[in-house]
Design an enzyme around this catalytic site. Structure first.
Site, mmCIF file in Angstrom:
data_model
loop_
_atom_site.group_PDB
_atom_site.id
_atom_site.type_symbol
_atom_site.label_atom_id
_atom_site.label_comp_id
_atom_site.label_asym_id
_atom_site.label_seq_id
_atom_site.Cartn_x
_atom_site.Cartn_y
_atom_site.Cartn_z
ATOM 1 N N GLU A 353 -1.360 0.888 -2.965
ATOM 2 C CA GLU A 353 -0.899 0.591 -1.599
ATOM 3 C C GLU A 353 -1.501 -0.763 -1.195
ATOM 4 O O GLU A 353 -2.371 -0.851 -0.344
ATOM 5 C CB GLU A 353 -1.316 1.696 -0.631
ATOM 6 C CG GLU A 353 -0.721 1.558 0.760
ATOM 7 C CD GLU A 353 -1.228 2.609 1.739
ATOM 8 O OE1 GLU A 353 -0.789 2.579 2.904
ATOM 9 O OE2 GLU A 353 -2.074 3.445 1.360
ATOM 10 N N HIS A 378 2.563 5.976 -2.517
ATOM 11 C CA HIS A 378 2.942 4.590 -2.229
ATOM 12 C C HIS A 378 3.351 3.826 -3.489
ATOM 13 O O HIS A 378 4.499 3.434 -3.642
ATOM 14 C CB HIS A 378 1.845 3.841 -1.469
ATOM 15 C CG HIS A 378 1.583 4.378 -0.113
ATOM 16 N ND1 HIS A 378 2.405 4.106 0.954
ATOM 17 C CD2 HIS A 378 0.605 5.194 0.358
ATOM 18 C CE1 HIS A 378 1.947 4.724 2.035
ATOM 19 N NE2 HIS A 378 0.862 5.400 1.694
#
Length: 508
Positions: A353, A378
Protein backbone atom coordinates in the site's frame (compact mmCIF):
# COMPACT_ATOMS: atom_id res chain seq x y z
CA UNK A 1 1.63 -14.00 -18.26
CA UNK A 2 2.78 -16.89 -20.45
CA UNK A 3 -0.52 -16.71 -22.29
CA UNK A 4 0.05 -13.02 -23.00
CA UNK A 5 3.51 -13.69 -24.41
CA UNK A 6 2.19 -16.49 -26.60
CA UNK A 7 -0.60 -14.34 -27.98
CA UNK A 8 1.67 -11.39 -28.66
CA UNK A 9 4.27 -13.72 -30.11
CA UNK A 10 1.65 -15.12 -32.44
CA UNK A 11 0.68 -11.64 -33.62
CA UNK A 12 4.31 -10.60 -34.01
CA UNK A 13 4.95 -13.77 -36.00
CA UNK A 14 2.09 -12.93 -38.34
CA UNK A 15 3.48 -9.44 -38.85
CA UNK A 16 6.96 -10.73 -39.60
CA UNK A 17 5.52 -13.28 -42.00
CA UNK A 18 3.65 -10.53 -43.82
CA UNK A 19 6.80 -8.43 -44.10
CA UNK A 20 8.59 -11.40 -45.60
CA UNK A 21 5.77 -11.83 -48.12
CA UNK A 22 5.14 -15.33 -46.81
CA UNK A 23 1.66 -14.41 -45.63
CA UNK A 24 -0.67 -11.69 -46.80
CA UNK A 25 -1.98 -9.98 -43.64
CA UNK A 26 -3.47 -6.52 -43.88
CA UNK A 27 -2.61 -3.80 -41.39
CA UNK A 28 -6.24 -3.81 -40.21
CA UNK A 29 -6.20 -7.54 -39.53
CA UNK A 30 -2.94 -7.32 -37.60
CA UNK A 31 -4.33 -4.43 -35.59
CA UNK A 32 -7.52 -6.33 -34.79
CA UNK A 33 -5.55 -9.44 -33.86
CA UNK A 34 -3.74 -7.53 -31.12
CA UNK A 35 -7.00 -6.03 -29.81
CA UNK A 36 -8.62 -9.46 -29.79
CA UNK A 37 -5.62 -10.93 -27.98
CA UNK A 38 -5.92 -8.30 -25.25
CA UNK A 39 -9.66 -8.91 -24.89
CA UNK A 40 -8.99 -12.60 -24.37
CA UNK A 41 -6.75 -11.81 -21.40
CA UNK A 42 -8.93 -9.43 -19.37
CA UNK A 43 -10.84 -10.30 -16.21
CA UNK A 44 -14.17 -11.82 -17.25
CA UNK A 45 -13.05 -12.82 -20.76
CA UNK A 46 -13.85 -16.48 -20.09
CA UNK A 47 -17.42 -15.77 -19.00
CA UNK A 48 -20.15 -16.55 -21.51
CA UNK A 49 -23.27 -14.45 -21.11
CA UNK A 50 -26.69 -15.98 -21.64
CA UNK A 51 -29.29 -14.29 -23.85
CA UNK A 52 -30.80 -12.27 -21.01
CA UNK A 53 -27.39 -11.14 -19.74
CA UNK A 54 -26.38 -10.10 -23.25
CA UNK A 55 -29.44 -7.88 -23.50
CA UNK A 56 -28.58 -6.29 -20.15
CA UNK A 57 -24.99 -5.84 -21.32
CA UNK A 58 -26.24 -3.92 -24.38
CA UNK A 59 -28.33 -1.66 -22.13
CA UNK A 60 -25.55 -1.15 -19.61
CA UNK A 61 -23.03 -0.27 -22.31
CA UNK A 62 -25.33 2.41 -23.73
CA UNK A 63 -25.30 4.21 -20.39
CA UNK A 64 -21.63 3.56 -19.65
CA UNK A 65 -20.40 4.77 -23.03
CA UNK A 66 -22.73 7.76 -22.86
CA UNK A 67 -21.30 8.85 -19.51
CA UNK A 68 -17.72 8.30 -20.67
CA UNK A 69 -18.38 10.29 -23.87
CA UNK A 70 -19.78 13.15 -21.83
CA UNK A 71 -16.68 13.08 -19.62
CA UNK A 72 -14.43 13.01 -22.69
CA UNK A 73 -16.09 16.17 -24.00
CA UNK A 74 -16.12 17.94 -20.64
CA UNK A 75 -13.47 17.12 -18.05
CA UNK A 76 -15.58 18.74 -15.32
CA UNK A 77 -18.20 16.04 -15.92
CA UNK A 78 -15.72 13.15 -16.06
CA UNK A 79 -16.44 11.43 -12.74
CA UNK A 80 -14.26 8.46 -13.77
CA UNK A 81 -11.18 10.71 -13.75
CA UNK A 82 -12.02 12.90 -10.77
CA UNK A 83 -11.25 12.74 -7.07
CA UNK A 84 -14.11 11.07 -5.20
CA UNK A 85 -14.78 14.16 -3.08
CA UNK A 86 -15.42 16.13 -6.27
CA UNK A 87 -17.03 13.30 -8.25
CA UNK A 88 -19.51 12.03 -5.65
CA UNK A 89 -22.45 14.27 -6.70
CA UNK A 90 -21.90 13.27 -10.35
CA UNK A 91 -21.67 9.59 -9.43
CA UNK A 92 -24.92 9.73 -7.47
CA UNK A 93 -26.73 11.15 -10.52
CA UNK A 94 -25.27 8.41 -12.74
CA UNK A 95 -27.46 5.68 -14.27
CA UNK A 96 -24.45 3.36 -14.07
CA UNK A 97 -24.25 3.97 -10.32
CA UNK A 98 -27.97 3.23 -9.87
CA UNK A 99 -27.38 -0.03 -11.73
CA UNK A 100 -24.43 -0.90 -9.47
CA UNK A 101 -26.36 -0.10 -6.29
CA UNK A 102 -29.01 -2.65 -7.19
CA UNK A 103 -26.55 -5.23 -8.53
CA UNK A 104 -25.72 -8.17 -6.21
CA UNK A 105 -22.09 -7.62 -5.21
CA UNK A 106 -21.25 -10.87 -3.51
CA UNK A 107 -18.73 -10.51 -0.69
CA UNK A 108 -16.77 -7.63 0.83
CA UNK A 109 -13.34 -8.99 1.72
CA UNK A 110 -11.42 -5.95 2.98
CA UNK A 111 -12.97 -3.50 5.45
CA UNK A 112 -12.10 -2.20 8.92
CA UNK A 113 -15.05 -2.30 11.28
CA UNK A 114 -14.39 0.96 13.14
CA UNK A 115 -14.51 3.01 9.91
CA UNK A 116 -17.20 1.10 8.01
CA UNK A 117 -20.38 2.88 9.13
CA UNK A 118 -21.43 6.16 7.54
CA UNK A 119 -20.30 9.20 9.51
CA UNK A 120 -23.78 10.68 9.23
CA UNK A 121 -25.24 7.74 11.15
CA UNK A 122 -22.56 8.11 13.83
CA UNK A 123 -23.48 11.77 14.28
CA UNK A 124 -27.25 11.29 14.21
CA UNK A 125 -27.26 8.22 16.47
CA UNK A 126 -24.11 7.52 18.49
CA UNK A 127 -23.43 11.16 19.36
CA UNK A 128 -26.99 11.44 20.74
CA UNK A 129 -26.56 8.47 23.09
CA UNK A 130 -26.74 9.56 26.74
CA UNK A 131 -23.34 9.95 28.35
CA UNK A 132 -21.08 10.68 25.38
CA UNK A 133 -18.07 12.74 26.45
CA UNK A 134 -15.36 14.58 24.57
CA UNK A 135 -11.87 15.61 25.61
CA UNK A 136 -8.81 16.90 23.78
CA UNK A 137 -5.40 15.21 23.73
CA UNK A 138 -1.91 16.72 23.46
CA UNK A 139 -2.14 16.81 19.65
CA UNK A 140 -5.32 18.88 19.84
CA UNK A 141 -7.36 15.90 18.70
CA UNK A 142 -10.83 15.23 20.09
CA UNK A 143 -11.34 11.91 21.87
CA UNK A 144 -14.90 10.57 22.15
CA UNK A 145 -15.84 8.21 24.95
CA UNK A 146 -18.53 7.19 27.43
CA UNK A 147 -16.18 6.93 30.43
CA UNK A 148 -13.66 9.12 32.20
CA UNK A 149 -10.15 7.74 31.87
CA UNK A 150 -7.88 10.72 31.17
CA UNK A 151 -4.62 8.78 31.38
CA UNK A 152 -5.78 6.16 28.90
CA UNK A 153 -7.26 8.77 26.58
CA UNK A 154 -4.28 11.11 26.83
CA UNK A 155 -6.60 13.99 27.72
CA UNK A 156 -5.06 17.40 28.36
CA UNK A 157 -8.49 19.04 28.79
CA UNK A 158 -11.52 18.43 30.96
CA UNK A 159 -14.22 16.10 29.70
CA UNK A 160 -17.28 17.86 28.33
CA UNK A 161 -20.69 16.39 27.67
CA UNK A 162 -21.47 16.26 23.94
CA UNK A 163 -25.18 16.71 24.72
CA UNK A 164 -24.45 19.87 26.75
CA UNK A 165 -22.12 21.23 24.08
CA UNK A 166 -24.83 20.75 21.50
CA UNK A 167 -27.47 22.35 23.74
CA UNK A 168 -25.27 25.37 24.40
CA UNK A 169 -24.28 25.83 20.77
CA UNK A 170 -25.84 28.58 18.65
CA UNK A 171 -27.14 26.03 16.14
CA UNK A 172 -27.46 22.27 16.83
CA UNK A 173 -27.33 21.45 13.10
CA UNK A 174 -24.10 23.43 12.74
CA UNK A 175 -22.69 21.67 15.80
CA UNK A 176 -23.49 18.29 14.22
CA UNK A 177 -21.88 19.33 10.92
CA UNK A 178 -18.68 20.28 12.75
CA UNK A 179 -18.87 17.11 14.84
CA UNK A 180 -19.00 15.03 11.65
CA UNK A 181 -15.74 16.62 10.48
CA UNK A 182 -14.03 14.87 13.39
CA UNK A 183 -14.64 11.51 11.68
CA UNK A 184 -14.88 12.37 7.98
CA UNK A 185 -12.02 13.37 5.68
CA UNK A 186 -14.33 15.03 3.16
CA UNK A 187 -13.33 18.44 1.85
CA UNK A 188 -14.25 20.16 -1.42
CA UNK A 189 -10.55 20.92 -1.93
CA UNK A 190 -8.56 17.78 -1.05
CA UNK A 191 -5.55 19.02 -3.02
CA UNK A 192 -5.30 22.03 -0.68
CA UNK A 193 -6.32 20.50 2.63
CA UNK A 194 -4.20 17.36 2.17
CA UNK A 195 -1.18 18.47 0.11
CA UNK A 196 0.92 15.43 1.06
CA UNK A 197 0.45 11.78 1.93
CA UNK A 198 1.68 12.56 5.45
CA UNK A 199 -1.00 15.21 5.94
CA UNK A 200 -3.87 12.96 4.94
CA UNK A 201 -2.58 9.88 6.80
CA UNK A 202 -2.06 11.86 10.03
CA UNK A 203 -5.64 13.08 9.86
CA UNK A 204 -6.94 9.65 8.85
CA UNK A 205 -5.23 7.75 11.65
CA UNK A 206 -6.23 10.47 14.09
CA UNK A 207 -9.89 9.77 13.32
CA UNK A 208 -9.50 6.21 14.61
CA UNK A 209 -8.16 7.69 17.85
CA UNK A 210 -11.15 10.03 17.97
CA UNK A 211 -13.88 7.44 17.43
CA UNK A 212 -12.75 3.94 18.43
CA UNK A 213 -13.04 4.31 22.21
CA UNK A 214 -16.67 5.41 21.85
CA UNK A 215 -17.51 2.45 19.60
CA UNK A 216 -16.40 -0.02 22.28
CA UNK A 217 -18.98 1.28 24.76
CA UNK A 218 -21.28 -1.76 24.86
CA UNK A 219 -24.61 -0.11 23.84
CA UNK A 220 -22.81 1.86 21.09
CA UNK A 221 -20.92 -1.25 19.96
CA UNK A 222 -24.16 -3.17 19.44
CA UNK A 223 -25.92 -0.33 17.63
CA UNK A 224 -22.87 0.47 15.48
CA UNK A 225 -22.30 -3.08 14.27
CA UNK A 226 -25.98 -3.63 13.62
CA UNK A 227 -25.87 -0.53 11.41
CA UNK A 228 -22.74 -1.89 9.70
CA UNK A 229 -24.67 -5.03 8.76
CA UNK A 230 -27.67 -2.98 7.60
CA UNK A 231 -25.54 -0.79 5.33
CA UNK A 232 -23.90 -3.82 3.72
CA UNK A 233 -27.23 -5.59 3.26
CA UNK A 234 -28.91 -2.48 1.81
CA UNK A 235 -26.10 -2.18 -0.73
CA UNK A 236 -26.66 -5.77 -1.85
CA UNK A 237 -23.55 -7.23 -0.24
CA UNK A 238 -24.26 -10.77 0.99
CA UNK A 239 -21.19 -11.54 3.12
CA UNK A 240 -18.17 -9.76 4.62
CA UNK A 241 -14.80 -10.53 6.19
CA UNK A 242 -13.95 -7.67 8.53
CA UNK A 243 -10.60 -6.61 9.93
CA UNK A 244 -11.35 -6.02 13.60
CA UNK A 245 -9.01 -4.74 16.30
CA UNK A 246 -10.51 -6.45 19.32
CA UNK A 247 -10.34 -3.84 22.05
CA UNK A 248 -11.93 -4.16 25.47
CA UNK A 249 -15.65 -3.48 25.78
CA UNK A 250 -16.96 -1.40 28.70
CA UNK A 251 -20.39 -0.42 30.00
CA UNK A 252 -21.97 2.56 31.77
CA UNK A 253 -20.92 1.30 35.21
CA UNK A 254 -17.26 1.26 34.17
CA UNK A 255 -17.13 -2.53 34.06
CA UNK A 256 -14.85 -3.97 31.37
CA UNK A 257 -15.08 -7.31 29.57
CA UNK A 258 -12.45 -9.73 28.26
CA UNK A 259 -11.69 -9.53 24.55
CA UNK A 260 -13.40 -12.80 23.77
CA UNK A 261 -16.61 -11.04 24.81
CA UNK A 262 -16.03 -8.57 21.97
CA UNK A 263 -16.01 -11.45 19.49
CA UNK A 264 -19.02 -13.04 21.19
CA UNK A 265 -21.03 -9.80 20.90
CA UNK A 266 -20.27 -9.52 17.18
CA UNK A 267 -21.17 -13.17 16.67
CA UNK A 268 -24.50 -12.78 18.48
CA UNK A 269 -25.38 -9.70 16.44
CA UNK A 270 -24.39 -11.49 13.28
CA UNK A 271 -26.43 -14.60 14.06
CA UNK A 272 -29.51 -12.51 14.86
CA UNK A 273 -29.15 -10.48 11.65
CA UNK A 274 -28.73 -13.60 9.52
CA UNK A 275 -31.87 -15.14 11.03
CA UNK A 276 -33.83 -12.03 10.02
CA UNK A 277 -32.18 -11.85 6.57
CA UNK A 278 -31.80 -15.44 5.30
CA UNK A 279 -30.19 -14.33 2.01
CA UNK A 280 -27.37 -12.65 3.97
CA UNK A 281 -24.54 -15.00 4.89
CA UNK A 282 -23.16 -12.80 7.66
CA UNK A 283 -19.64 -11.77 8.58
CA UNK A 284 -16.43 -13.35 9.82
CA UNK A 285 -13.53 -11.80 11.71
CA UNK A 286 -9.92 -11.22 10.68
CA UNK A 287 -7.96 -10.35 13.81
CA UNK A 288 -6.11 -7.12 13.03
CA UNK A 289 -3.17 -5.82 15.06
CA UNK A 290 -1.12 -2.66 14.70
CA UNK A 291 1.99 -3.25 12.60
CA UNK A 292 3.97 -0.76 14.71
CA UNK A 293 3.78 -2.97 17.82
CA UNK A 294 7.00 -4.07 19.48
CA UNK A 295 7.95 -7.75 19.69
CA UNK A 296 6.51 -8.24 23.17
CA UNK A 297 3.15 -6.73 22.24
CA UNK A 298 3.09 -8.73 19.02
CA UNK A 299 3.68 -11.95 20.95
CA UNK A 300 0.72 -11.04 23.17
CA UNK A 301 -1.39 -10.51 20.06
CA UNK A 302 -0.36 -13.86 18.61
CA UNK A 303 -1.22 -15.54 21.90
CA UNK A 304 -4.64 -13.83 21.91
CA UNK A 305 -5.24 -14.86 18.30
CA UNK A 306 -4.49 -18.50 19.14
CA UNK A 307 -6.99 -18.36 22.00
CA UNK A 308 -9.69 -16.68 19.89
CA UNK A 309 -9.15 -19.04 16.97
CA UNK A 310 -9.54 -22.02 19.30
CA UNK A 311 -12.64 -20.50 20.95
CA UNK A 312 -14.31 -19.36 17.70
CA UNK A 313 -12.83 -21.66 15.03
CA UNK A 314 -15.47 -20.92 12.36
CA UNK A 315 -15.84 -17.21 13.10
CA UNK A 316 -12.28 -15.91 13.62
CA UNK A 317 -10.72 -16.79 10.28
CA UNK A 318 -7.32 -15.11 10.05
CA UNK A 319 -4.68 -12.57 11.03
CA UNK A 320 -3.43 -9.25 9.63
CA UNK A 321 -1.14 -6.34 10.47
CA UNK A 322 -2.68 -2.91 9.93
CA UNK A 323 -1.60 0.75 9.93
CA UNK A 324 0.36 2.89 7.48
CA UNK A 325 2.97 0.69 5.85
CA UNK A 326 5.32 3.57 5.06
CA UNK A 327 5.64 4.39 8.77
CA UNK A 328 5.00 0.97 10.28
CA UNK A 329 7.37 -1.94 10.71
CA UNK A 330 7.79 -4.13 7.61
CA UNK A 331 6.62 -7.72 7.71
CA UNK A 332 10.23 -8.91 7.73
CA UNK A 333 10.76 -7.37 11.18
CA UNK A 334 7.85 -9.36 12.55
CA UNK A 335 8.93 -12.61 10.93
CA UNK A 336 9.97 -14.45 14.10
CA UNK A 337 6.66 -13.65 15.80
CA UNK A 338 4.54 -14.44 12.75
CA UNK A 339 6.19 -17.85 12.55
CA UNK A 340 4.71 -18.58 16.00
CA UNK A 341 1.23 -18.52 14.50
CA UNK A 342 -0.37 -21.96 14.01
CA UNK A 343 0.66 -23.46 10.70
CA UNK A 344 -2.92 -23.47 9.43
CA UNK A 345 -3.40 -19.73 10.08
CA UNK A 346 -4.80 -17.81 7.14
CA UNK A 347 -2.91 -14.55 6.61
CA UNK A 348 -4.73 -11.65 4.96
CA UNK A 349 -1.81 -9.25 4.85
CA UNK A 350 -1.72 -5.57 3.99
CA UNK A 351 1.20 -5.32 1.59
CA UNK A 352 2.35 -2.83 -1.04
CA UNK A 353 0.00 0.00 0.00
CA UNK A 354 2.62 2.44 -1.16
CA UNK A 355 4.05 4.40 -4.08
CA UNK A 356 7.62 3.47 -3.16
CA UNK A 357 9.64 1.09 -5.31
CA UNK A 358 12.08 -1.41 -3.82
CA UNK A 359 11.65 0.04 -0.35
CA UNK A 360 10.72 -1.89 2.78
CA UNK A 361 7.06 -1.04 2.15
CA UNK A 362 6.59 -2.59 -1.27
CA UNK A 363 8.93 -5.47 -0.41
CA UNK A 364 6.23 -6.44 2.08
CA UNK A 365 4.66 -8.02 -1.01
CA UNK A 366 7.53 -10.49 -1.26
CA UNK A 367 7.25 -11.40 2.42
CA UNK A 368 3.48 -11.76 2.13
CA UNK A 369 3.97 -14.32 -0.63
CA UNK A 370 6.75 -16.14 1.22
CA UNK A 371 4.45 -16.29 4.26
CA UNK A 372 1.83 -17.92 2.03
CA UNK A 373 -0.77 -15.16 2.41
CA UNK A 374 -4.32 -16.16 1.48
CA UNK A 375 -5.03 -12.69 0.05
CA UNK A 376 -3.10 -9.44 -0.25
CA UNK A 377 -4.57 -6.21 1.07
CA UNK A 378 -4.23 -3.34 -1.45
CA UNK A 379 -1.19 -4.66 -3.37
CA UNK A 380 -0.90 -1.21 -4.97
CA UNK A 381 2.82 -1.60 -5.69
CA UNK A 382 2.52 -5.13 -7.08
CA UNK A 383 2.59 -3.88 -10.67
CA UNK A 384 6.25 -2.88 -10.15
CA UNK A 385 7.24 -6.46 -9.37
CA UNK A 386 6.57 -8.70 -12.40
CA UNK A 387 7.87 -11.88 -10.78
CA UNK A 388 5.65 -11.38 -7.75
CA UNK A 389 2.71 -10.46 -9.97
CA UNK A 390 3.20 -13.64 -11.96
CA UNK A 391 3.34 -15.64 -8.71
CA UNK A 392 0.09 -14.03 -7.51
CA UNK A 393 -1.62 -15.05 -10.74
CA UNK A 394 -0.16 -18.54 -10.82
CA UNK A 395 -1.04 -19.22 -7.17
CA UNK A 396 -4.45 -17.50 -7.47
CA UNK A 397 -3.88 -15.15 -4.53
CA UNK A 398 -6.50 -12.44 -4.77
CA UNK A 399 -5.52 -8.78 -4.47
CA UNK A 400 -8.04 -6.79 -2.41
CA UNK A 401 -8.46 -3.58 -4.42
CA UNK A 402 -9.64 -0.52 -2.48
CA UNK A 403 -9.95 2.15 -5.19
CA UNK A 404 -11.36 5.11 -3.24
CA UNK A 405 -9.11 4.43 -0.26
CA UNK A 406 -6.01 4.52 -2.49
CA UNK A 407 -7.15 7.80 -3.99
CA UNK A 408 -8.17 9.57 -0.78
CA UNK A 409 -4.97 8.42 0.96
CA UNK A 410 -2.80 9.91 -1.77
CA UNK A 411 -1.57 6.93 -3.79
CA UNK A 412 -3.34 7.93 -7.01
CA UNK A 413 -5.35 10.97 -8.13
CA UNK A 414 -6.89 9.88 -11.44
CA UNK A 415 -8.40 6.43 -10.94
CA UNK A 416 -7.73 5.55 -14.58
CA UNK A 417 -4.07 5.32 -13.54
CA UNK A 418 -4.80 2.89 -10.69
CA UNK A 419 -2.73 -0.33 -11.03
CA UNK A 420 -6.00 -2.24 -10.74
CA UNK A 421 -6.45 -1.44 -14.44
CA UNK A 422 -3.30 -3.43 -15.23
CA UNK A 423 -4.31 -6.24 -12.89
CA UNK A 424 -7.64 -6.55 -14.65
CA UNK A 425 -6.00 -6.33 -18.09
CA UNK A 426 -3.86 -9.35 -17.19
CA UNK A 427 -6.60 -11.18 -15.26
CA UNK A 428 -4.68 -11.01 -11.98
CA UNK A 429 -7.15 -12.24 -9.31
CA UNK A 430 -8.79 -9.17 -7.77
CA UNK A 431 -11.77 -8.40 -5.55
CA UNK A 432 -13.35 -4.96 -5.09
CA UNK A 433 -13.39 -3.66 -1.51
CA UNK A 434 -14.10 -0.41 0.35
CA UNK A 435 -11.59 -0.32 3.25
CA UNK A 436 -12.91 2.56 5.44
CA UNK A 437 -15.94 4.11 3.67
CA UNK A 438 -17.32 5.86 6.74
CA UNK A 439 -14.24 8.07 6.92
CA UNK A 440 -14.61 9.52 3.41
CA UNK A 441 -18.30 10.18 3.01
CA UNK A 442 -19.14 6.86 1.36
CA UNK A 443 -21.37 3.96 2.30
CA UNK A 444 -21.44 0.37 1.11
CA UNK A 445 -19.48 -0.98 -1.87
CA UNK A 446 -21.18 0.60 -4.90
CA UNK A 447 -18.93 3.67 -5.10
CA UNK A 448 -15.82 1.50 -5.39
CA UNK A 449 -17.51 -0.67 -8.00
CA UNK A 450 -18.26 2.50 -9.96
CA UNK A 451 -14.56 3.33 -10.25
CA UNK A 452 -13.72 -0.31 -11.00
CA UNK A 453 -15.98 -0.48 -14.06
CA UNK A 454 -15.78 3.16 -15.21
CA UNK A 455 -12.11 3.95 -14.57
CA UNK A 456 -10.10 0.74 -14.30
CA UNK A 457 -11.91 -1.51 -16.76
CA UNK A 458 -11.64 -0.81 -20.52
CA UNK A 459 -14.26 1.46 -22.04
CA UNK A 460 -15.84 -1.49 -23.83
CA UNK A 461 -16.01 -3.72 -20.72
CA UNK A 462 -19.42 -4.40 -19.22
CA UNK A 463 -21.33 -7.24 -17.61
CA UNK A 464 -18.63 -9.89 -18.14
CA UNK A 465 -16.20 -7.92 -16.00
CA UNK A 466 -18.80 -7.07 -13.37
CA UNK A 467 -20.04 -10.66 -13.10
CA UNK A 468 -16.48 -11.93 -12.80
CA UNK A 469 -15.67 -9.47 -10.01
CA UNK A 470 -18.87 -10.34 -8.14
CA UNK A 471 -18.44 -14.12 -8.32
CA UNK A 472 -14.69 -13.86 -7.63
CA UNK A 473 -15.54 -12.35 -4.26
CA UNK A 474 -17.06 -15.67 -3.21
CA UNK A 475 -14.33 -17.73 -4.87
CA UNK A 476 -11.56 -15.94 -2.95
CA UNK A 477 -13.40 -15.72 0.36
CA UNK A 478 -12.54 -17.81 3.42
CA UNK A 479 -15.92 -19.54 3.38
CA UNK A 480 -15.79 -23.32 3.77
CA UNK A 481 -16.58 -25.49 0.75
CA UNK A 482 -20.09 -26.06 2.05
CA UNK A 483 -20.60 -22.35 2.76
CA UNK A 484 -19.25 -21.43 -0.66
CA UNK A 485 -21.65 -23.84 -2.33
CA UNK A 486 -24.59 -22.17 -0.61
CA UNK A 487 -23.17 -18.71 -1.38
CA UNK A 488 -22.93 -19.53 -5.09
CA UNK A 489 -26.51 -20.81 -5.09
CA UNK A 490 -27.82 -17.65 -3.41
CA UNK A 491 -25.72 -15.39 -5.60
CA UNK A 492 -26.72 -17.14 -8.81
CA UNK A 493 -30.39 -16.73 -7.88
CA UNK A 494 -30.07 -13.09 -6.89
CA UNK A 495 -28.04 -12.36 -10.04
CA UNK A 496 -30.76 -13.90 -12.23
CA UNK A 497 -33.46 -11.87 -10.44
CA UNK A 498 -31.41 -8.72 -10.96
CA UNK A 499 -31.01 -9.42 -14.68
CA UNK A 500 -34.80 -9.88 -14.95
CA UNK A 501 -35.36 -6.66 -13.02
CA UNK A 502 -33.17 -4.72 -15.45
CA UNK A 503 -35.02 -6.12 -18.45
CA UNK A 504 -38.34 -5.20 -16.85
CA UNK A 505 -37.21 -1.57 -16.83
CA UNK A 506 -36.97 -1.32 -13.05
CA UNK A 507 -33.29 -0.30 -12.88
CA UNK A 508 -32.57 2.12 -15.74
Amino acid sequence: MQRLLLLLGFVAGLLCAELENKLSLSYEKARQAVLNAEEELITGAQITLNTQESKVDDLFMQYKLGELAQGFRNAEQNAAGMHFFKAKPLIERSAVFRFLQQMPKGALLHAHNTASVSSKWVVQNMSYMPGMLRCTDAQGRSRLTFRRSPKEHGCTSQYVSVAEERRNSIDAALYDANFEKLINLYTPVPELEYPTITAVWDRFQGMFDTLTEAIFYLPAFRAYHLQLLEELYNDNVMYAELRISLKTLYDASGRTFPREQTVREIQLLNDKFVRLHPNFLGIKVIYAVWRGSDAEKMRENVKMFKFLKKTFPQFVIGFDLVGQEDKGKPLFEHLSVLKDLPTDTRLFLHAGESNWYSASTDINLLDALLLNATRIGHGFALVKHPILMNAVKRRQIAVELNPISNQVLHLVWDMRNHPGAQFMALDIPVVICNDDPGFWNAKGLSYDFYYAIMSMAPNNAGIRVLKSLVFNSIRYSALSDKEQQRAYQLLTSSWARFIDKVLQGRVF
